[in-house]
Design a protein around this motif. Structure first.
Motif, mmCIF file in Angstrom:
data_model
loop_
_atom_site.group_PDB
_atom_site.id
_atom_site.type_symbol
_atom_site.label_atom_id
_atom_site.label_comp_id
_atom_site.label_asym_id
_atom_site.label_seq_id
_atom_site.Cartn_x
_atom_site.Cartn_y
_atom_site.Cartn_z
ATOM 1 N N VAL A 126 -14.744 -2.351 4.377
ATOM 2 C CA VAL A 126 -14.996 -3.586 3.628
ATOM 3 C C VAL A 126 -15.763 -4.616 4.454
ATOM 4 C CG1 VAL A 126 -12.893 -3.190 2.298
ATOM 5 C CG2 VAL A 126 -12.836 -4.815 4.183
ATOM 6 N N ASP A 136 -14.959 -0.809 9.612
ATOM 7 C CA ASP A 136 -14.189 -1.276 8.456
ATOM 8 C C ASP A 136 -15.008 -1.050 7.179
ATOM 9 O OD1 ASP A 136 -12.670 -2.630 6.579
ATOM 10 O OD2 ASP A 136 -12.269 -4.344 7.885
ATOM 11 N N LYS A 175 0.823 -1.223 0.000
ATOM 12 C CA LYS A 175 0.000 0.000 0.000
ATOM 13 C C LYS A 175 0.851 1.265 0.000
ATOM 14 C CE LYS A 175 -2.277 -1.878 3.507
ATOM 15 N NZ LYS A 175 -3.189 -2.096 4.640
ATOM 16 N N VAL A 207 -12.482 -1.674 13.367
ATOM 17 C CA VAL A 207 -11.035 -1.775 13.126
ATOM 18 C C VAL A 207 -10.244 -1.330 14.355
ATOM 19 C CG1 VAL A 207 -9.131 -0.979 11.638
ATOM 20 C CG2 VAL A 207 -11.395 -1.385 10.660
ATOM 21 N N TYR A 246 -3.597 -0.493 9.373
ATOM 22 C CA TYR A 246 -4.817 -0.275 8.602
ATOM 23 C C TYR A 246 -5.681 0.806 9.243
ATOM 24 C CZ TYR A 246 -9.240 -1.425 6.197
ATOM 25 O OH TYR A 246 -10.404 -1.368 5.462
ATOM 26 N N ARG A 259 -9.670 -10.810 4.796
ATOM 27 C CA ARG A 259 -9.993 -9.421 4.504
ATOM 28 C C ARG A 259 -8.818 -8.638 3.910
ATOM 29 N NH1 ARG A 259 -11.405 -9.358 10.081
ATOM 30 N NH2 ARG A 259 -13.641 -9.588 10.513
ATOM 31 N N SER A 260 -7.589 -9.059 4.205
ATOM 32 C CA SER A 260 -6.414 -8.240 3.904
ATOM 33 C C SER A 260 -6.312 -7.800 2.447
ATOM 34 C CB SER A 260 -5.141 -8.973 4.339
ATOM 35 O OG SER A 260 -5.122 -9.102 5.740
ATOM 36 N N TYR A 287 -9.026 -1.397 -1.177
ATOM 37 C CA TYR A 287 -9.760 -0.209 -0.724
ATOM 38 C C TYR A 287 -8.808 0.974 -0.542
ATOM 39 C CZ TYR A 287 -12.732 2.908 1.950
ATOM 40 O OH TYR A 287 -13.436 4.013 2.384
ATOM 41 N N ILE A 288 -7.694 0.747 0.145
ATOM 42 C CA ILE A 288 -6.746 1.834 0.417
ATOM 43 C C ILE A 288 -6.128 2.344 -0.880
ATOM 44 C CG2 ILE A 288 -4.545 2.426 1.526
ATOM 45 C CD1 ILE A 288 -6.973 2.260 3.432
ATOM 46 N N LEU A 342 -7.043 4.299 7.536
ATOM 47 C CA LEU A 342 -8.441 4.719 7.510
ATOM 48 C C LEU A 342 -8.631 6.102 8.135
ATOM 49 C CD1 LEU A 342 -10.370 1.429 8.365
ATOM 50 C CD2 LEU A 342 -10.040 2.488 6.130
ATOM 51 N N HIS A 371 -8.708 -5.020 1.999
ATOM 52 C CA HIS A 371 -8.183 -3.794 2.613
ATOM 53 C C HIS A 371 -7.208 -3.112 1.674
ATOM 54 C CE1 HIS A 371 -8.950 -5.490 6.928
ATOM 55 N NE2 HIS A 371 -10.053 -5.051 6.355
ATOM 56 N N LYS A 372 -6.328 -3.881 1.092
ATOM 57 C CA LYS A 372 -5.330 -3.327 0.175
ATOM 58 C C LYS A 372 -6.018 -2.610 -0.988
ATOM 59 C CE LYS A 372 -2.127 -4.971 -3.371
ATOM 60 N NZ LYS A 372 -1.486 -6.173 -3.949
#
Length: 455
Positions: free
Chosen positions: A229, A227, A51, A235, A177, A132-133, A139-140, A181, A136-137
């Motif tokens: 996602v 979160d 990220k 989170v 994370y 989820r990871s 999304y960011i 956010l 997350h990647k």
């Protein structure tokens, strides 16, 4: 302030050469894995490196093996670890544990974590927390440009400075994370700090899944950050009240008097002679319970160590010894320490048991029956009945020794209980003969470095 933050960033942002080196190691491991794994297993680099929010000299890479959803969890773990071990050989590795095991290897000075997980396209397909990871990647990356990546770096370094970066149970702080956010929400490091300075029970929902009332009813935590996602996850669940309070105070302090000291610590030296002087000057009794570290992962060790310390303190207070403070520490390898500081460590041989007021007839009768063999009384004092009893324990050290011999009887958690049977006690300056000076110094020097900025 812009100049200050720019200078900080120059020191904490990985160089192009460092980034290239980390990615080359990741690609090398990926290349080896591709020769081993089936075609239906995919590989993806996630985490801060992927990220672009990593700090200089972090030197760690997260590599996920994405198995098809129809794979059993047992097969995912057994095959995933087998593939990972072959790919990192002959480099040293160990097994770590999240929701399920993963492999942690040291390769040319870089920590590479290889995590078996399921490939999912949305959160409803999730079979384990680590799935989820990759979401997350994505999304960011969809929300960030280079500037926002740098804002995250400033936040991470800021949090590290006063010890609240990391969601592990040892720290109970802010995960990477969560930092990302918070920057998505507020746009920059300084805007986050301006808002955090005035936080009162903060609850953040970037995608507006919930009402504020709904969030507070669903998630009971000092800080709530939904979160994006996974609407059913906070989170910030790991963030303790202490960590949040430190962040709020540090935010106020930095905005009042910004300096590089909020990102980089000065080298401070102390001697055992100075520590001994501090201990003597407090006029209290120090007791250190030292025992071998149980063979468990850190996320089991630290909460059990905390529970053990709390249980010892509770039983000392039930016996009417007064605690000034306590702390606990481990090197996560060989030793654990529970440090006790007692305002009162010896007590008289007798204690006064104060009973009910005489107007409560049944209660008075029960009290008299219970204390009929008291060495004094029962008798009346004022409007109550009292009795004088022989105290079972008069020395705090004796009680602590008793607890270490039969720890399970005092609600000491299982793994700590087994190790604590081999404990030994150190008292006052004898504690300085052991090599945990930094832990002792941190206990004795509790003033936050930024606290004067709040005056």
């Amino acid at each position: 302030m812009d100049k200050l933050l720019s200078e900080v960033l120059e020191r904490i942002k990985p160089s192009p050469e460092e980034k290239e080196w980390e990615l080359s190691i990741a690609e090398s491991v990926k290349s080896k894995l591709r020769k081993i794994i089936p075609r239906n297993v995919e590989l993806e680099i996630v985490g801060s490196v992927a990220k672009n929010t990593d700090l200089r000299n972090d030197r760690d890479v997260d590599l996920f093996m994405l198995f098809p959803k129809d794979t059993s969890k047992k097969e995912l773990v057994s095959k995933g670890l087998r593939y990972a071990k072959r790919a990192v050989s002959p480099n040293p590795w160990r097994i770590g544990y999240a929701e399920h095991p993963y492999l942690k290897a040291e390769i040319e000075g870089c920590t590479v974590e290889i995590v078996p997980s399921f490939k999912i396209l949305n959160i409803n397909e999730r079979a384990s927390a680590v799935d989820r990871s990759p979401l997350h990647k994505r999304y960011i990356l969809s929300r960030f440009d280079e500037r926002k990546c740098d804002e995250v770096r400033l936040l991470k370094k800021f949090l590290k400075r006063f010890g609240v970066y990391g969601a592990e149970l040892k720290v109970e702080g802010f995960s990477g994370y969560l930092c990302e956010l918070l920057i998505v929400c507020y746009g920059s490091f300084t805007e986050l700090l301006k808002n955090a300075s005035n936080w009162r029970s903060p609850a953040i929902d970037i995608e507006r899944y919930h009402t504020e009332k709904g969030m507070r009813e669903k998630f009971k935590a000092p800080l709530i950050v939904i979160d994006p996602v996974d609407r059913n996850r906070n989170v910030a669940a790991a963030v303790s009240a202490i960590s949040l309070s430190k962040f709020i105070l540090a935010s106020r302090a930095f905005l009042r008097r910004p300096s590089k000291g909020f990102f980089f610590a000065d080298e401070t030296e102390f001697s055992r002679k100075e520590l001994a002087k501090k201990m003597r000057g407090r006029g209290t009794k120090f007791v250190a319970v030292v025992f071998p570290t149980p063979k468990v992962v850190p996320d089991i060790l630290w909460p059990q160590l905390k529970k053990a310390a709390v249980s010892i303190v509770r039983h000392l207070e039930l016996a009417e010894f007064k605690l000034f403070g306590y702390d606990y520490w481990s090197d996560e390898d060989k030793r654990c320490v529970i440090l006790l500081e007692l305002s009162t460590h010896t007590l008289p041989a007798v204690r006064k048991a104060v009973g009910p007021a005489i107007i409560y007839e049944k209660d008075v009768g029960s009290f008299i029956r219970k204390h009929k063999n008291a060495i004094g009384g029962p008798h009346v004092e004022g409007d109550k009945v009292v009795a004088v009893e022989q105290r079972k324990v008069t020395d705090a050290l004796e009680l602590v020794k008793k607890m270490t011999k039969k720890p399970a009887s005092y609600a000491i958690p299982s793994h700590i209980s087994k190790s604590m049977k081999r404990a030994y006690l150190l008292v006052d300056e004898d504690i300085l003969n052991e090599n945990f000076d930094e832990f002792l110094n941190s206990y004795l020097s509790t003033k936050e470095f930024f606290i004067d900025n709040l005056i």
